[in-house]
Design an enzyme around this catalytic site. Structure first.
Site, PDB file in Angstrom:
ATOM      1  N   HIS A 159      54.624  69.076  40.448  1.00 45.42           N
ATOM      2  CA  HIS A 159      56.079  69.195  40.514  1.00 45.42           C
ATOM      3  C   HIS A 159      56.454  70.677  40.512  1.00 45.42           C
ATOM      4  O   HIS A 159      55.709  71.518  39.975  1.00 45.42           O
ATOM      5  CB  HIS A 159      56.724  68.498  39.318  1.00 45.42           C
ATOM      6  CG  HIS A 159      56.817  67.010  39.455  1.00 45.42           C
ATOM      7  ND1 HIS A 159      57.559  66.216  38.620  1.00 45.42           N
ATOM      8  CD2 HIS A 159      56.254  66.178  40.371  1.00 45.42           C
ATOM      9  CE1 HIS A 159      57.457  64.956  39.002  1.00 45.42           C
ATOM     10  NE2 HIS A 159      56.657  64.904  40.047  1.00 45.42           N
ATOM     11  N   CYS A 185      57.462  67.115  33.147  1.00 39.10           N
ATOM     12  CA  CYS A 185      57.914  68.510  33.216  1.00 39.10           C
ATOM     13  C   CYS A 185      58.646  68.921  31.940  1.00 39.10           C
ATOM     14  O   CYS A 185      58.496  70.051  31.463  1.00 39.10           O
ATOM     15  CB  CYS A 185      58.790  68.706  34.440  1.00 39.10           C
ATOM     16  SG  CYS A 185      57.864  68.448  35.968  1.00 39.10           S
ATOM     17  N   CYS A 197      61.593  65.522  34.880  1.00 43.61           N
ATOM     18  CA  CYS A 197      61.015  64.243  34.438  1.00 43.61           C
ATOM     19  C   CYS A 197      60.339  64.469  33.085  1.00 43.61           C
ATOM     20  O   CYS A 197      60.283  65.591  32.569  1.00 43.61           O
ATOM     21  CB  CYS A 197      60.008  63.729  35.470  1.00 43.61           C
ATOM     22  SG  CYS A 197      58.450  64.658  35.500  1.00 43.61           S
ATOM     23  N   GLU A 211      58.553  72.335  38.762  1.00 42.62           N
ATOM     24  CA  GLU A 211      58.627  72.956  37.425  1.00 42.62           C
ATOM     25  C   GLU A 211      57.241  73.302  36.890  1.00 42.62           C
ATOM     26  O   GLU A 211      57.055  74.345  36.256  1.00 42.62           O
ATOM     27  CB  GLU A 211      59.298  72.004  36.421  1.00 42.62           C
ATOM     28  CG  GLU A 211      60.690  71.546  36.793  1.00 42.62           C
ATOM     29  CD  GLU A 211      60.685  70.201  37.496  1.00 42.62           C
ATOM     30  OE1 GLU A 211      59.931  70.041  38.485  1.00 42.62           O
ATOM     31  OE2 GLU A 211      61.449  69.318  37.075  1.00 42.62           O
TER      32      GLU A 211
END
Lengths: 154, 154
Positions: free
Chosen positions: A62, A95, A92, A64
């Site tokens: 992801h 993260c 999410c 992040e």
């Protein structure tokens, strides 16, 4: 321009979120779920990343996560206590958990994620010292997501 | 040996957890919080990792995260639906979130983590299709943690 005006124009939440949106656009153009992130330390962007789950074939990639790894690499320390994470969509659980370990100073997100956002599961996943703000340029952030999922359904 | 006996000896949860403990021992010897993980696909270990937060200066470098990235790299797909993650300590929120994205088939952990384990925050962080079992060789898994934190306090 007065100093205050310069500060507002160049170092505002909107300015940094626009940089995160540029990363989301890179993700969109790579057929990734369009999420982008930048990490800022003392008004300087020290890392930026787009979502790369498909490109890297890695469920952990992801925006992040990549931005956090990159920022700690830049920083030389595993904590990001004085840093701000700008991310186009609410993080999410994975993260948000990563920001806990990094003890990140602040999270600024664009659009809330009502399906996978960490706050659905538990608001206290964040580190107690992490501040969080949402809604910065949320329409622009969300527009890319809408476009992406509309394209998927075609 | 009969086939069943071979299967039990070599392909049991205890056998794979022992391999995860070997990874935790590597972490311990590197002055890392001693957590280790292996990922198994059809009775074959396809990735193994020790916690490397300090070594890599990366707050996201938990054993599970590295093992997941490595397993998807091996697998050629971003899902690990038919795989089992063996990990010496119950996963944290970040790692549990990563198993969600990987849609991992099963998690087998050793010792519960009553402070940072994901179940404190929300048991439903895992993917609905992920099975989870705990307590395999929990004393051995926990012993390394006790030794580590005792050493820290000296």
């Amino acid at each position: 321009m007065q100093n205050q005006e310069i500060h507002t124009r160049f170092f505002s939440d909107e300015y940094f979120m626009k940089q995160a949106i540029k990363q989301a656009e890179i993700a969109y153009n790579n057929n990734e779920v369009p999420v982008g992130a930048v990490i800022v330390y003392k008004n300087k962007i020290i890392s930026k990343a787009s979502n790369q789950q498909e490109t890297l074939n890695d469920p952990t990639a992801h925006a992040e996560m990549i931005a956090i790894t990159s920022a700690t690499n830049y920083n030389g320390g595993k904590y990001l206590k004085e840093c701000v994470l700008y991310v186009t969509i609410e993080p999410c659980v994975m993260c948000a958990g990563a920001t806990y370990w990094a003890q990140i100073g602040k999270i600024v997100f664009g659009s809330a994620d009502t399906k996978k956002g960490f706050r659905i599961f538990n608001k206290n996943i964040l580190h107690p010292s992490t501040k969080i703000y949402g809604g910065i340029l949320k329409n622009e952030c969300n527009l890319l997501m809408k476009k992406f999922f509309k394209k998927l359904r075609l």
